[in-house]
Design a protein around this motif. Sequence first.
Motif, PDB file in Angstrom:
ATOM      1  N   ARG A 116       6.228  -6.758 -18.314  1.00 29.06           N
ATOM      2  CA  ARG A 116       5.913  -8.350 -18.956  1.00 29.06           C
ATOM      3  C   ARG A 116       5.478  -9.175 -17.761  1.00 29.06           C
ATOM      4  NH1 ARG A 116       8.859  -7.306 -23.917  1.00 29.06           N
ATOM      5  NH2 ARG A 116      10.637  -7.707 -22.602  1.00 29.06           N
ATOM      6  N   ALA A 117       6.485  -9.064 -16.642  1.00 26.45           N
ATOM      7  CA  ALA A 117       6.307 -10.130 -15.592  1.00 26.45           C
ATOM      8  C   ALA A 117       5.346  -9.540 -14.537  1.00 26.45           C
ATOM      9  CB  ALA A 117       7.612 -10.210 -14.804  1.00 26.45           C
ATOM     10  N   ALA A 118       4.635  -8.233 -14.949  1.00 24.07           N
ATOM     11  CA  ALA A 118       3.775  -7.486 -13.648  1.00 24.07           C
ATOM     12  C   ALA A 118       2.562  -8.531 -13.295  1.00 24.07           C
ATOM     13  CB  ALA A 118       3.275  -6.370 -14.131  1.00 24.07           C
ATOM     14  N   ALA A 119       1.790  -9.118 -14.687  1.00 15.67           N
ATOM     15  CA  ALA A 119       0.690  -9.887 -14.259  1.00 15.67           C
ATOM     16  C   ALA A 119       0.885 -11.037 -13.426  1.00 15.67           C
ATOM     17  CB  ALA A 119       0.117 -10.183 -15.637  1.00 15.67           C
ATOM     18  N   ALA A 120       1.943 -11.657 -13.541  1.00 18.45           N
ATOM     19  CA  ALA A 120       2.227 -12.805 -13.072  1.00 18.45           C
ATOM     20  C   ALA A 120       2.840 -12.808 -11.757  1.00 18.45           C
ATOM     21  CB  ALA A 120       3.059 -14.005 -13.959  1.00 18.45           C
ATOM     22  N   SER A 121       3.386 -11.495 -11.460  1.00 17.14           N
ATOM     23  CA  SER A 121       4.326 -11.523 -10.272  1.00 17.14           C
ATOM     24  C   SER A 121       3.413 -11.359  -9.006  1.00 17.14           C
ATOM     25  CB  SER A 121       5.164 -10.165 -10.442  1.00 17.14           C
ATOM     26  OG  SER A 121       5.752 -10.024  -9.276  1.00 17.14           O
ATOM     27  N   ARG A 122       3.925 -11.911  -8.020  1.00 17.58           N
ATOM     28  CA  ARG A 122       3.360 -11.681  -6.724  1.00 17.58           C
ATOM     29  C   ARG A 122       3.791 -10.598  -6.046  1.00 17.58           C
ATOM     30  NH1 ARG A 122       3.087 -17.984  -4.513  1.00 17.58           N
ATOM     31  NH2 ARG A 122       1.926 -19.120  -6.397  1.00 17.58           N
ATOM     32  N   ASP A 123       4.659  -9.903  -6.463  1.00 15.97           N
ATOM     33  CA  ASP A 123       5.227  -8.561  -5.807  1.00 15.97           C
ATOM     34  C   ASP A 123       4.213  -7.538  -5.781  1.00 15.97           C
ATOM     35  OD1 ASP A 123       8.197  -6.968  -4.991  1.00 15.97           O
ATOM     36  OD2 ASP A 123       6.552  -5.896  -5.682  1.00 15.97           O
ATOM     37  N   GLU A 124       3.686  -7.128  -4.481  1.00 14.72           N
ATOM     38  CA  GLU A 124       2.858  -6.163  -4.264  1.00 14.72           C
ATOM     39  C   GLU A 124       3.235  -5.028  -5.049  1.00 14.72           C
ATOM     40  OE1 GLU A 124       0.323  -3.871  -0.575  1.00 14.72           O
ATOM     41  OE2 GLU A 124       1.668  -5.224  -0.243  1.00 14.72           O
ATOM     42  N   LEU A 125       4.275  -4.361  -4.985  1.00 15.44           N
ATOM     43  CA  LEU A 125       4.427  -3.262  -5.579  1.00 15.44           C
ATOM     44  C   LEU A 125       4.403  -3.180  -7.170  1.00 15.44           C
ATOM     45  CD1 LEU A 125       5.237  -0.288  -5.039  1.00 15.44           C
ATOM     46  CD2 LEU A 125       7.605  -0.816  -5.069  1.00 15.44           C
ATOM     47  N   VAL A 126       4.889  -4.247  -7.664  1.00 19.30           N
ATOM     48  CA  VAL A 126       4.760  -4.567  -9.083  1.00 19.30           C
ATOM     49  C   VAL A 126       3.331  -4.623  -9.536  1.00 19.30           C
ATOM     50  CG1 VAL A 126       5.301  -6.132 -10.986  1.00 19.30           C
ATOM     51  CG2 VAL A 126       7.011  -5.844  -9.265  1.00 19.30           C
ATOM     52  N   HIS A 127       2.537  -5.145  -8.754  1.00 25.24           N
ATOM     53  CA  HIS A 127       1.068  -5.294  -9.255  1.00 25.24           C
ATOM     54  C   HIS A 127       0.188  -4.103  -9.160  1.00 25.24           C
ATOM     55  CE1 HIS A 127      -3.140  -6.956  -9.284  1.00 25.24           C
ATOM     56  NE2 HIS A 127      -3.421  -6.309  -8.308  1.00 25.24           N
ATOM     57  N   ARG A 128       0.528  -3.198  -7.955  1.00 27.02           N
ATOM     58  CA  ARG A 128       0.254  -1.943  -7.682  1.00 27.02           C
ATOM     59  C   ARG A 128       0.578  -1.004  -8.993  1.00 27.02           C
ATOM     60  NH1 ARG A 128       1.535   1.011  -3.400  1.00 27.02           N
ATOM     61  NH2 ARG A 128       2.972  -0.435  -2.410  1.00 27.02           N
ATOM     62  N   THR A 129       1.682  -0.996  -9.364  1.00 27.11           N
ATOM     63  CA  THR A 129       2.329  -0.257 -10.457  1.00 27.11           C
ATOM     64  C   THR A 129       1.452  -0.444 -11.697  1.00 27.11           C
ATOM     65  OG1 THR A 129       4.425  -0.334  -9.688  1.00 27.11           O
ATOM     66  CG2 THR A 129       4.364   0.227 -11.624  1.00 27.11           C
ATOM     67  N   TYR A 130       1.227  -1.870 -11.974  1.00 28.16           N
ATOM     68  CA  TYR A 130       0.692  -2.360 -13.190  1.00 28.16           C
ATOM     69  C   TYR A 130      -0.810  -1.763 -13.116  1.00 28.16           C
ATOM     70  CZ  TYR A 130      -1.117  -5.490 -16.926  1.00 28.16           C
ATOM     71  OH  TYR A 130      -1.654  -6.080 -17.906  1.00 28.16           O
ATOM     72  N   THR A 131      -1.496  -1.840 -11.996  1.00 20.70           N
ATOM     73  CA  THR A 131      -2.748  -1.393 -11.722  1.00 20.70           C
ATOM     74  C   THR A 131      -3.027   0.141 -11.984  1.00 20.70           C
ATOM     75  OG1 THR A 131      -2.954  -3.342 -10.030  1.00 20.70           O
ATOM     76  CG2 THR A 131      -4.728  -1.501  -9.910  1.00 20.70           C
ATOM     77  N   HIS A 132      -1.931   0.810 -11.750  1.00 21.00           N
ATOM     78  CA  HIS A 132      -2.295   2.256 -11.955  1.00 21.00           C
ATOM     79  C   HIS A 132      -2.413   2.609 -13.477  1.00 21.00           C
ATOM     80  CE1 HIS A 132      -1.584   4.161  -7.955  1.00 21.00           C
ATOM     81  NE2 HIS A 132      -0.276   3.790  -7.814  1.00 21.00           N
ATOM     82  N   ILE A 133      -1.623   1.941 -14.361  1.00 21.40           N
ATOM     83  CA  ILE A 133      -1.926   2.175 -15.502  1.00 21.40           C
ATOM     84  C   ILE A 133      -3.062   1.519 -16.286  1.00 21.40           C
ATOM     85  CG2 ILE A 133      -0.517   1.677 -17.975  1.00 21.40           C
ATOM     86  CD1 ILE A 133       0.685   3.887 -16.079  1.00 21.40           C
ATOM     87  N   THR A 134      -3.544   0.315 -15.812  1.00 19.48           N
ATOM     88  CA  THR A 134      -4.501  -0.270 -16.439  1.00 19.48           C
ATOM     89  C   THR A 134      -6.065   0.528 -15.824  1.00 19.48           C
ATOM     90  OG1 THR A 134      -4.575  -1.785 -14.486  1.00 19.48           O
ATOM     91  CG2 THR A 134      -3.499  -2.548 -16.678  1.00 19.48           C
ATOM     92  N   THR A 135      -5.768   1.234 -14.786  1.00 17.23           N
ATOM     93  CA  THR A 135      -6.996   1.786 -14.302  1.00 17.23           C
ATOM     94  C   THR A 135      -6.822   2.974 -14.833  1.00 17.23           C
ATOM     95  OG1 THR A 135      -6.744   0.909 -12.034  1.00 17.23           O
ATOM     96  CG2 THR A 135      -8.031   3.015 -12.114  1.00 17.23           C
ATOM     97  N   ALA A 136      -5.817   3.752 -15.245  1.00 13.06           N
ATOM     98  CA  ALA A 136      -5.947   4.903 -15.944  1.00 13.06           C
ATOM     99  C   ALA A 136      -6.490   4.771 -17.368  1.00 13.06           C
ATOM    100  CB  ALA A 136      -4.697   5.553 -16.010  1.00 13.06           C
ATOM    101  N   LEU A 137      -5.830   3.676 -18.030  1.00 14.66           N
ATOM    102  CA  LEU A 137      -6.244   3.350 -19.519  1.00 14.66           C
ATOM    103  C   LEU A 137      -7.594   3.106 -19.492  1.00 14.66           C
ATOM    104  CD1 LEU A 137      -5.498   3.383 -22.396  1.00 14.66           C
ATOM    105  CD2 LEU A 137      -4.499   0.959 -21.700  1.00 14.66           C
ATOM    106  N   THR A 138      -8.228   2.371 -18.547  1.00 14.80           N
ATOM    107  CA  THR A 138      -9.614   1.947 -18.545  1.00 14.80           C
ATOM    108  C   THR A 138     -10.403   3.109 -18.463  1.00 14.80           C
ATOM    109  OG1 THR A 138      -9.100  -0.166 -17.628  1.00 14.80           O
ATOM    110  CG2 THR A 138     -11.495   0.735 -17.428  1.00 14.80           C
ATOM    111  N   HIS A 139     -10.174   4.161 -17.785  1.00 18.95           N
ATOM    112  CA  HIS A 139     -10.875   5.243 -17.487  1.00 18.95           C
ATOM    113  C   HIS A 139     -10.664   5.981 -18.938  1.00 18.95           C
ATOM    114  CE1 HIS A 139     -12.563   8.654 -15.524  1.00 18.95           C
ATOM    115  NE2 HIS A 139     -11.659   9.578 -15.899  1.00 18.95           N
TER     116      HIS A 139
END
Length: 202
Positions: A116-139
């Motif tokens: 829930r905090a991923a989208a607003a977080s500035r933590d790079e690892l949190v952002h990359r974790t969230y991006t892994h899932i959104t990229t896979a789901l988009t595919h």
Amino acid sequence: MADTDETPPARPLRADARRNRDRLLTVATELLADSHGQLSLEAVARRADVGIATLYRHFPTREALVLAVYHHEMEQLGRRAGELLAAHGPDEALARWLGELSLYGTTRPGVADAFRAAAASRDELVHRTYTHITTALTHLLRAAAQTGSTRTDIGADDLLPAVCGAWELPDTPTARQQAGRLVGLLIDGLHVTPQPPQAELP
């Protein structure tokens, strides 16, 4: 020499340090499911057979270790999208992947709050974790949409919060059935009924 704002690249870990880090992640993953979100760093170090100082060199806080576990597992789940598409049709691959994602959080206490905090977080690892899932789901969504059976106006950022709602459920047989019904409902909502061709006017 002129000043530069560039940050020097991180030095790669030595082989022994990399083995220690991998072992710590493996042990933390095993213990996290039974910790109810209260992972003990001492227990992780003890089972991994390393000193607590070694653990802190790799993961200075408990939160850093938990996030690294989530990131590692989200990378694996992201790769599952391609594996499922190779083994099944796009619609089936999407349904299976959403099912795996919905069940993931029930065995990982605290992951719902982290995402829930991923989208607003500035933590790079949190952002990359969230991006892994959104990229896979988009595919997966694009592959299913190309068959003409799935809506094209729903994106990963729309669907992900609904799937992750199942992460609030406990890890019980009843909750697993609930998660399955939720995924079925989402798949039904994504489904497009082909329209019959219109008859030509005389």
